[in-house]
Design an enzyme around this catalytic site. Structure first.
Site, PDB file in Angstrom:
ATOM      1  N   ARG B   7       0.704  -1.484   0.112  1.00 25.18           N
ATOM      2  CA  ARG B   7      -0.194  -0.212   0.394  1.00 25.18           C
ATOM      3  C   ARG B   7       0.729   1.020   0.282  1.00 25.18           C
ATOM      4  O   ARG B   7       0.370   2.087  -0.404  1.00 25.18           O
ATOM      5  CB  ARG B   7      -0.958  -0.105   0.977  1.00 25.18           C
ATOM      6  N   SER B  34      -5.393   5.490   5.079  1.00 21.25           N
ATOM      7  CA  SER B  34      -4.306   4.005   5.369  1.00 21.25           C
ATOM      8  C   SER B  34      -4.327   2.878   4.083  1.00 21.25           C
ATOM      9  O   SER B  34      -3.711   2.714   3.846  1.00 21.25           O
ATOM     10  CB  SER B  34      -6.159   2.994   5.920  1.00 21.25           C
ATOM     11  N   GLU B  55     -19.519   3.645  -0.316  1.00 19.20           N
ATOM     12  CA  GLU B  55     -18.348   2.991  -1.099  1.00 19.20           C
ATOM     13  C   GLU B  55     -18.865   2.519  -2.353  1.00 19.20           C
ATOM     14  O   GLU B  55     -18.526   2.759  -3.322  1.00 19.20           O
ATOM     15  CB  GLU B  55     -18.218   1.661  -0.365  1.00 19.20           C
ATOM     16  N   PHE B  80     -14.700  -3.880   1.669  1.00 16.89           N
ATOM     17  CA  PHE B  80     -15.969  -2.838   1.591  1.00 16.89           C
ATOM     18  C   PHE B  80     -15.494  -2.296  -0.492  1.00 16.89           C
ATOM     19  O   PHE B  80     -16.710  -2.010  -1.025  1.00 16.89           O
ATOM     20  CB  PHE B  80     -15.401  -1.541   2.269  1.00 16.89           C
ATOM     21  N   HIS B 106      -5.744  -3.786   2.351  1.00 13.90           N
ATOM     22  CA  HIS B 106      -5.711  -4.233   3.482  1.00 13.90           C
ATOM     23  C   HIS B 106      -6.212  -5.709   2.906  1.00 13.90           C
ATOM     24  O   HIS B 106      -7.737  -5.877   3.756  1.00 13.90           O
ATOM     25  CB  HIS B 106      -6.913  -2.848   4.825  1.00 13.90           C
ATOM     26  N   ASP B 114      -7.815  -5.780  13.810  1.00 13.52           N
ATOM     27  CA  ASP B 114      -9.412  -5.449  13.401  1.00 13.52           C
ATOM     28  C   ASP B 114     -10.180  -6.912  13.215  1.00 13.52           C
ATOM     29  O   ASP B 114     -11.489  -6.293  13.291  1.00 13.52           O
ATOM     30  CB  ASP B 114      -9.987  -5.267  11.816  1.00 13.52           C
ATOM     31  N   ARG B 164      -1.731  -4.517   3.920  1.00 10.43           N
ATOM     32  CA  ARG B 164      -1.814  -3.671   5.136  1.00 10.43           C
ATOM     33  C   ARG B 164       0.134  -3.988   5.300  1.00 10.43           C
ATOM     34  O   ARG B 164       0.349  -2.837   5.997  1.00 10.43           O
ATOM     35  CB  ARG B 164      -2.447  -3.941   6.036  1.00 10.43           C
TER      36      ARG B 164
END
Lengths: 278, 313
Positions: B7, B34, B55, B80, B106, B114, B164
């Site tokens: 990322r 993020s 989204e 998402f 992620h 999470d 991530r």
């Protein structure tokens, strides 16, 4: 708008309705009710409001139209054909294998279709994207959109309403085809939209209400919408589902049922048209 | 070992693309810190659209921009993007074949703490099933950067799966990325490991473990899962034993894609390293990789099992 223009639009709308009936009867499936309720709005857009050129359908400077309620495709197809985007006879291929006239609009197949739609709730976001691009590129085009009233039950519509007001997309002019009927019955019974005008206003939109079958009223609303400096405009168009064919008017059962030959002949007669004539 | 998250490479390369091409637009759904799109947002504020936590709206808005000749890079967490906005991707983007590049970060269990609700383990399967869609999962930061340049030039939608945590470098700057071309990282004739994403580094380690046991194992980085590199699979199948490795469910992802191709064109004994039809949970990325057997040791063990099957057939 003068009387001559009004009468001209009325005549185009009559022809458009006749073609819708004939095409749906030939297809033996499709959505007459919501096509007929939207016919006058589409006639107005394609023959009065929009800066478009059928010979150059992908001109970057053109006005855009997104049929959020994609099942109203027959009304869009007849408007495009009458406007000269493709031969009128092709309307009779509606929904048939290999046709450019898909059950719901397909931008890759048919010139003049600015966005592929059909799954309800996504069109207004697409229109916003086009409007953002217009602002970025300093283009003065307007993006028109037409939503169904039942369609507002999709949550994404409200996400898109927020986006348009947040980004001050005054180049978006949306219509709500408020015909009060969806497949399973009256919108008030299926899931009420409450007071649409106040809901849209509270989402930051410039809201106008018109009789969606009155070209003078639609014209005045669009002119007012275009003067808006910041807010996107929502024109709540009070319409009659099945408008123009008395036995279809105000009846939910004509949402997604095509007329058979006999019913189509009767509808054409009521529209002052005949099977052979079109 | 030097490491970098894919990322991070994504965020930096977006800025490069922004300088190179005026029609690059970036959209994010309140996760720009993020997903690292904030780097682009700072450099090109006028070409960055913050869409809020919406989204579905974001993906369809990108479709509208793409219909006006913009090339949109759209980011949020994989769950998402591929999950929440699946049908917007299918109908508003892939069906009209628009230039929207869905760069989902992620992905997989390495989301970590999470927990299972945020760990996309079915996104490759979902995206791979959509016609017109290209699916790419880079193995390291350099492949991420190189792939992004190819993705910009590619006509049509792309699902680009990013992670991530920081991952080891596999490539150097000379590496050339081509969409649809798998990269052979190690020669071998006893078996082949076909891996994608962060599992590529584990696959290389697994091959080293197996070399110590006297096995020569081929290792492939199958970064493009769709369109799949059939020639690579045919070559891998010549070993007679294939193990796939992915940070994704074994249902519908890389393993399934390879098995489909192998079954049709080049049958081989196969086994699959990935999540065995289960959700993830909270934990550190390292703990989770261990807990779900997404390790070099488990890849090596699985290769031995498949080689056994091959030998006893």
């Amino acid at each position: 708008m003068d009387t001559k223009k009004y009468e001209e639009l009325q005549e185009i709308a009559r022809q458009s309705r006749a073609w819708i009936i004939r095409a749906l009867a030939e297809a033996n499936s499709g959505h007459p009710g919501g096509s007929l309720s939207a016919t006058d709005i589409l006639t107005y857009l394609y023959f009065q409001a929009m800066n478009i050129n059928p010979d150059n359908p992908s001109d970057p400077k053109r006005d855009r139209f997104v049929l959020c309620k994609g099942h109203g495709a027959p009304a869009l197809y007849t408007s495009l054909a009458l406007r000269g985007y493709f031969p009128k006879d092709e309307l009779l291929t509606l929904r048939k294998l290999g046709s450019r006239l898909q059950g719901h609009p397909d931008t890759r197949k048919l010139p003049g279709i600015d966005a592929s739609t059909g799954s309800l709730g996504q069109g207004l976001s697409i229109a916003n994207g086009m409007a953002l691009a217009g602002k970025l590129d300093d283009q003065s085009y307007t993006v028109y959109a037409l939503l169904g009233d039942g369609e507002t039950q999709e949550g994404q519509v409200w996400e898109a309403l927020m986006t348009a007001s947040h980004y001050q997309l005054n180049n978006v002019i949306a219509f709500l085809d408020y015909n009060h009927l969806q497949i399973d019955g009256r919108i008030e019974e299926v899931k009420s939209g409450g007071n649409f005008a106040s809901r849209f206003r509270s989402f930051g939109w410039h809201v106008l209400e018109v009789n969606g079958h009155d070209f003078y009223a639609i014209d005045e609303a669009v002119i007012a919408a275009k003067q808006e400096k910041y807010a996107p405009s929502m024109i709540i168009a009070h319409t009659i589902k099945g408008k123009g064919v008395p036995f279809m008017e105000g009846k939910a059962k004509w949402h997604g049922k095509a007329p058979n030959k006999e019913e189509a002949l009767e509808a054409l007669k009521l529209l002052g048209a005949s099977w052979e004539e079109i | 070992m030097l490491k970098k998250a894919t990322r991070d490479a994504y965020g930096e390369t977006l800025v490069e693309l922004g300088h190179l091409y005026d029609n690059v637009i970036v959209l994010d759904a309140d996760l720009s810190k993020s997903t690292k799109t904030e780097l682009f947002a700072k450099e090109f504020p006028e070409r960055f659209f913050q869409m809020g936590i919406a989204e579905q709206d974001m993906l369809a808005t990108a479709a509208g921009l793409a219909l006006c000749d913009k090339v949109c890079f759209v980011s949020t967490f994989a769950i998402f993007a591929a999950g929440r906005a699946f049908e917007q991707i299918r109908n508003s983007i892939a069906y009209p074949k628009l230039n929207v590049k869905i760069c989902a970060t992620h992905a997989g269990v390495t989301v970590g703490e999470d927990g299972g609700s945020h760990q996309a383990i079915e996104d490759i399967a979902l995206m791979r099933a959509i016609p017109n869609m290209t699916v790419i999962v880079p193995a390291d930061a350099i492949e991420t950067a190189k792939a992004l340049h190819a993705i910009y030039k590619h006509e049509g939608p792309v699902y680009f799966r990013l992670g991530r945590p920081a991952v080891p470098f596999i490539y150097n700057d000379d590496f050339e990325f081509k969409i649809g071309k798998a990269n052979k990282l190690r020669e071998g004739t006893d078996a082949a490991i076909i891996a994608t994403g962060i599992m590529v580094a584990c696959a290389i380690d697994a091959a080293k473990i197996l070399a110590d046991k006297g096995l020569n194992v081929q290792v492939w980085d199958m970064a493009t899962i769709k369109p799949l590199d059939l020639e690579a699979i045919k070559e891998a199948a010549k070993t007679g034993a294939i193990v796939t490795a992915e940070e994704h469910s074994v249902i519908g992802g890389l393993g399934s894609a390879v098995a489909e191709a192998s079954a049709e064109y080049a049958p081989a004994f196969m086994s699959f390293v990935g999540l065995k039809d289960c959700f993830g949970q909270s934990g550190t990325p390292e703990e989770l990789l261990e807990a779900y057997n997404l390790t070099a040791d488990n890849i090596a063990k699985t290769v031995l099992e498949v080689v056994d099957k091959k030998s006893s057939s």
